[in-house]
Design a protein around this motif. Structure first.
Motif, PDB file in Angstrom:
ATOM      1  N   ILE A  88      32.252  45.412  51.622  1.00  0.00           N
ATOM      2  CA  ILE A  88      31.140  44.561  51.187  1.00  0.00           C
ATOM      3  C   ILE A  88      30.324  45.241  50.094  1.00  0.00           C
ATOM      4  CG2 ILE A  88      28.931  43.531  51.955  1.00  0.00           C
ATOM      5  CD1 ILE A  88      31.500  41.978  52.797  1.00  0.00           C
ATOM      6  N   LEU A  89      30.006  46.518  50.279  1.00  0.00           N
ATOM      7  CA  LEU A  89      29.254  47.284  49.274  1.00  0.00           C
ATOM      8  C   LEU A  89      30.191  48.349  48.705  1.00  0.00           C
ATOM      9  CD1 LEU A  89      25.913  47.670  51.264  1.00  0.00           C
ATOM     10  CD2 LEU A  89      26.398  46.052  49.446  1.00  0.00           C
ATOM     11  N   ARG A  90      30.823  48.018  47.531  1.00  0.00           N
ATOM     12  CA  ARG A  90      30.727  46.771  46.848  1.00  0.00           C
ATOM     13  C   ARG A  90      32.077  46.297  46.307  1.00  0.00           C
ATOM     14  NH1 ARG A  90      26.701  49.251  42.556  1.00  0.00           N
ATOM     15  NH2 ARG A  90      28.066  51.001  43.078  1.00  0.00           N
ATOM     16  N   ALA A  91      33.130  47.075  46.605  1.00  0.00           N
ATOM     17  CA  ALA A  91      34.401  46.851  45.894  1.00  0.00           C
ATOM     18  C   ALA A  91      34.956  45.447  46.068  1.00  0.00           C
ATOM     19  CB  ALA A  91      35.434  47.885  46.330  1.00  0.00           C
ATOM     20  N   THR A  92      35.045  44.959  47.322  1.00  0.00           N
ATOM     21  CA  THR A  92      35.683  43.640  47.456  1.00  0.00           C
ATOM     22  C   THR A  92      34.738  42.530  46.989  1.00  0.00           C
ATOM     23  OG1 THR A  92      35.137  43.483  49.828  1.00  0.00           O
ATOM     24  CG2 THR A  92      37.313  44.372  49.246  1.00  0.00           C
ATOM     25  N   SER A  93      33.427  42.756  47.079  1.00  0.00           N
ATOM     26  CA  SER A  93      32.486  41.772  46.528  1.00  0.00           C
ATOM     27  C   SER A  93      32.650  41.695  45.007  1.00  0.00           C
ATOM     28  CB  SER A  93      31.042  42.155  46.881  1.00  0.00           C
ATOM     29  OG  SER A  93      30.882  42.199  48.286  1.00  0.00           O
ATOM     30  N   SER A  94      32.868  42.836  44.374  1.00  0.00           N
ATOM     31  CA  SER A  94      33.060  42.855  42.918  1.00  0.00           C
ATOM     32  C   SER A  94      34.399  42.224  42.527  1.00  0.00           C
ATOM     33  CB  SER A  94      32.987  44.289  42.389  1.00  0.00           C
ATOM     34  OG  SER A  94      31.663  44.752  42.501  1.00  0.00           O
ATOM     35  N   ILE A  95      35.432  42.475  43.311  1.00  0.00           N
ATOM     36  CA  ILE A  95      36.757  41.900  43.002  1.00  0.00           C
ATOM     37  C   ILE A  95      36.702  40.376  43.099  1.00  0.00           C
ATOM     38  CG2 ILE A  95      39.117  41.683  43.909  1.00  0.00           C
ATOM     39  CD1 ILE A  95      38.877  44.741  44.660  1.00  0.00           C
ATOM     40  N   VAL A  96      36.062  39.883  44.144  1.00  0.00           N
ATOM     41  CA  VAL A  96      35.921  38.428  44.314  1.00  0.00           C
ATOM     42  C   VAL A  96      35.133  37.845  43.135  1.00  0.00           C
ATOM     43  CG1 VAL A  96      34.780  36.665  45.742  1.00  0.00           C
ATOM     44  CG2 VAL A  96      36.177  38.441  46.819  1.00  0.00           C
ATOM     45  N   THR A  97      34.051  38.514  42.765  1.00  0.00           N
ATOM     46  CA  THR A  97      33.227  38.039  41.639  1.00  0.00           C
ATOM     47  C   THR A  97      34.030  38.058  40.344  1.00  0.00           C
ATOM     48  OG1 THR A  97      31.274  38.923  42.740  1.00  0.00           O
ATOM     49  CG2 THR A  97      31.044  38.408  40.404  1.00  0.00           C
ATOM     50  N   ALA A  98      34.810  39.123  40.148  1.00  0.00           N
ATOM     51  CA  ALA A  98      35.611  39.239  38.917  1.00  0.00           C
ATOM     52  C   ALA A  98      36.557  38.050  38.773  1.00  0.00           C
ATOM     53  CB  ALA A  98      36.395  40.552  38.947  1.00  0.00           C
ATOM     54  N   LEU A  99      37.276  37.732  39.841  1.00  0.00           N
ATOM     55  CA  LEU A  99      38.239  36.622  39.744  1.00  0.00           C
ATOM     56  C   LEU A  99      37.517  35.286  39.582  1.00  0.00           C
ATOM     57  CD1 LEU A  99      40.880  37.890  42.304  1.00  0.00           C
ATOM     58  CD2 LEU A  99      41.191  37.649  39.847  1.00  0.00           C
ATOM     59  N   ALA A 100      36.372  35.163  40.238  1.00  0.00           N
ATOM     60  CA  ALA A 100      35.599  33.914  40.113  1.00  0.00           C
ATOM     61  C   ALA A 100      35.061  33.742  38.692  1.00  0.00           C
ATOM     62  CB  ALA A 100      34.451  33.906  41.114  1.00  0.00           C
ATOM     63  N   GLN A 101      34.918  34.846  37.977  1.00  0.00           N
ATOM     64  CA  GLN A 101      34.399  34.780  36.599  1.00  0.00           C
ATOM     65  C   GLN A 101      35.521  34.747  35.559  1.00  0.00           C
ATOM     66  OE1 GLN A 101      31.225  34.123  36.046  1.00  0.00           O
ATOM     67  NE2 GLN A 101      31.106  34.145  38.289  1.00  0.00           N
ATOM     68  N   ASP A 130      29.593  32.320  50.920  1.00  0.00           N
ATOM     69  CA  ASP A 130      30.219  31.114  50.346  1.00  0.00           C
ATOM     70  C   ASP A 130      29.785  30.821  48.916  1.00  0.00           C
ATOM     71  OD1 ASP A 130      31.626  30.654  52.739  1.00  0.00           O
ATOM     72  OD2 ASP A 130      29.831  29.752  53.616  1.00  0.00           O
ATOM     73  N   GLU A 131      29.617  31.861  48.152  1.00  0.00           N
ATOM     74  CA  GLU A 131      29.259  31.696  46.741  1.00  0.00           C
ATOM     75  C   GLU A 131      30.501  31.264  45.939  1.00  0.00           C
ATOM     76  OE1 GLU A 131      26.111  32.250  46.137  1.00  0.00           O
ATOM     77  OE2 GLU A 131      26.010  32.247  43.960  1.00  0.00           O
ATOM     78  N   TYR A 132      31.659  31.764  46.338  1.00  0.00           N
ATOM     79  CA  TYR A 132      32.893  31.500  45.582  1.00  0.00           C
ATOM     80  C   TYR A 132      34.004  31.012  46.512  1.00  0.00           C
ATOM     81  CZ  TYR A 132      30.519  34.467  42.154  1.00  0.00           C
ATOM     82  OH  TYR A 132      29.611  35.003  41.284  1.00  0.00           O
ATOM     83  N   ALA A 133      34.947  30.254  45.912  1.00  0.00           N
ATOM     84  CA  ALA A 133      36.056  29.709  46.713  1.00  0.00           C
ATOM     85  C   ALA A 133      37.362  30.458  46.477  1.00  0.00           C
ATOM     86  CB  ALA A 133      36.233  28.229  46.383  1.00  0.00           C
ATOM     87  N   VAL A 134      37.318  31.547  45.696  1.00  0.00           N
ATOM     88  CA  VAL A 134      38.571  32.273  45.415  1.00  0.00           C
ATOM     89  C   VAL A 134      39.013  33.059  46.650  1.00  0.00           C
ATOM     90  CG1 VAL A 134      38.198  32.515  42.926  1.00  0.00           C
ATOM     91  CG2 VAL A 134      37.300  34.259  44.464  1.00  0.00           C
ATOM     92  N   VAL A 135      40.337  33.141  46.835  1.00  0.00           N
ATOM     93  CA  VAL A 135      40.901  33.968  47.915  1.00  0.00           C
ATOM     94  C   VAL A 135      41.872  34.956  47.257  1.00  0.00           C
ATOM     95  CG1 VAL A 135      42.203  34.000  50.079  1.00  0.00           C
ATOM     96  CG2 VAL A 135      40.691  32.061  49.567  1.00  0.00           C
ATOM     97  N   PRO A 136      41.369  36.108  46.844  1.00  0.00           N
ATOM     98  CA  PRO A 136      42.255  37.067  46.175  1.00  0.00           C
ATOM     99  C   PRO A 136      43.298  37.624  47.141  1.00  0.00           C
ATOM    100  CG  PRO A 136      39.922  37.592  45.796  1.00  0.00           C
ATOM    101  CD  PRO A 136      39.980  36.576  46.889  1.00  0.00           C
ATOM    102  N   VAL A 137      44.519  37.757  46.612  1.00  0.00           N
ATOM    103  CA  VAL A 137      45.612  38.317  47.407  1.00  0.00           C
ATOM    104  C   VAL A 137      46.175  39.510  46.644  1.00  0.00           C
ATOM    105  CG1 VAL A 137      47.937  37.841  48.279  1.00  0.00           C
ATOM    106  CG2 VAL A 137      46.159  36.105  48.498  1.00  0.00           C
ATOM    107  N   PHE A 138      46.418  40.601  47.371  1.00  0.00           N
ATOM    108  CA  PHE A 138      46.993  41.826  46.772  1.00  0.00           C
ATOM    109  C   PHE A 138      48.491  41.821  47.049  1.00  0.00           C
ATOM    110  CE2 PHE A 138      47.502  46.650  47.289  1.00  0.00           C
ATOM    111  CZ  PHE A 138      47.755  46.824  45.933  1.00  0.00           C
ATOM    112  N   ARG A 139      49.268  41.715  45.982  1.00  0.00           N
ATOM    113  CA  ARG A 139      50.721  41.614  46.129  1.00  0.00           C
ATOM    114  C   ARG A 139      51.389  42.266  44.925  1.00  0.00           C
ATOM    115  NH1 ARG A 139      51.204  36.197  45.309  1.00  0.00           N
ATOM    116  NH2 ARG A 139      50.629  35.559  47.402  1.00  0.00           N
TER     117      ARG A 139
END
Ligand code: 3SL
Length: 235
Positions: free
Chosen positions: A28-41, A221-230
């Protein structure tokens, strides 16, 4: 009914069999929050690295580079680990790939590779992640990135919040870890941000004058992206 378990630290992962399960990696603080934000942007994909030198080298391949060590932006990269780096327009990110390395988050992603699927979770996309997990219908392990191998409150709170959302569809009472996280999430109401102010990571971020990050990373629930690491990429 599929089960939802929580691994409180990457150091405990050897105790979990990830095969046949979905890993939800959370920092949460802060890597996955930043990754989610990055893809949403509009970032096209991210490539997570453990080593700073490997991350920096990706600049030559046309990537933006994002790197954090001990909470600070590393030398010689474009972005640090604040979600606001993807929001404030200082570095245009839309349409770019980002190579990223952080102290705990990118390590947890790499250590979860044995799972059938590796999903990136944050409060920012918790509803979308919950819906994705319902659709997959497989056993879930929430992998908390922690801090240098130690338990941390904010990732555990996310585990509790996710379990609370999935209680009707997943078995959440078999594991003491999940029960503890559910209790912690209940205890943190009605104001999880106020509850988290006492946590070690929030104190660390305050010291770095990154208080606004904590408030943002706790938004649900700010963003609807579901990042997947593959295959080495987060998309
Ligand atoms: O450890 C990590 O992956 C980071 O998220 C830590 S920090 O929030 O950037 O300090």
């Amino acid at each position: 009914m599929p089960t939802l378990d929580i691994c409180f630290s990457p150091e405990l992962l050897p105790l979990f069999n990830l095969q046949g399960r979905v890993a939800v990696v959370v920092d949460i603080l802060r890597a996955t929050s930043s990754i989610v934000t990055a893809l949403a942007q509009g970032v096209t994909h991210l490539v997570p690295f453990s080593e700073l030198a490997d991350c920096r080298a990706m600049a030559a391949e046309g990537y933006l580079t994002a790197a954090e060590r001990d909470g600070r932006q590393a030398e010689g990269v474009n972005l640090g680990n604040s979600p606001f780096g993807y929001l404030n327009g200082v570095v245009p990110v839309r349409g770019r790939g980002v190579a990223i390395t952080t102290t705990n988050g990118t390590r947890a992603l790499h250590l979860s590779g044995a799972a059938d699927a590796v999903v990136v979770g944050a409060f920012l996309n918790i509803g979308a992640v919950a819906e994705h997990l319902r659709r997959l219908g497989k056993d879930v392990v929430v992998v908390c990135a922690g801090w240098k191998g130690n338990f941390c409150l904010e990732d555990t709170l996310f585990g509790g919040a996710l379990a609370a959302r999935l209680q009707a569809d997943f078995q959440t009472t078999d594991s003491d870890a999940t029960l503890a996280a559910l209790d912690l999430w209940a205890l943190a109401q009605p104001d999880p941000a106020a509850y988290l102010r006492k946590s070690s990571h929030v104190r660390r971020l305050n010291h770095l004058e990154a208080h606004q990050d904590m408030e943002f990373c706790l938004r649900q629930d700010e963003y609807a992206v579901v990042p997947v690491f593959r295959n080495g990429r987060i998309t």
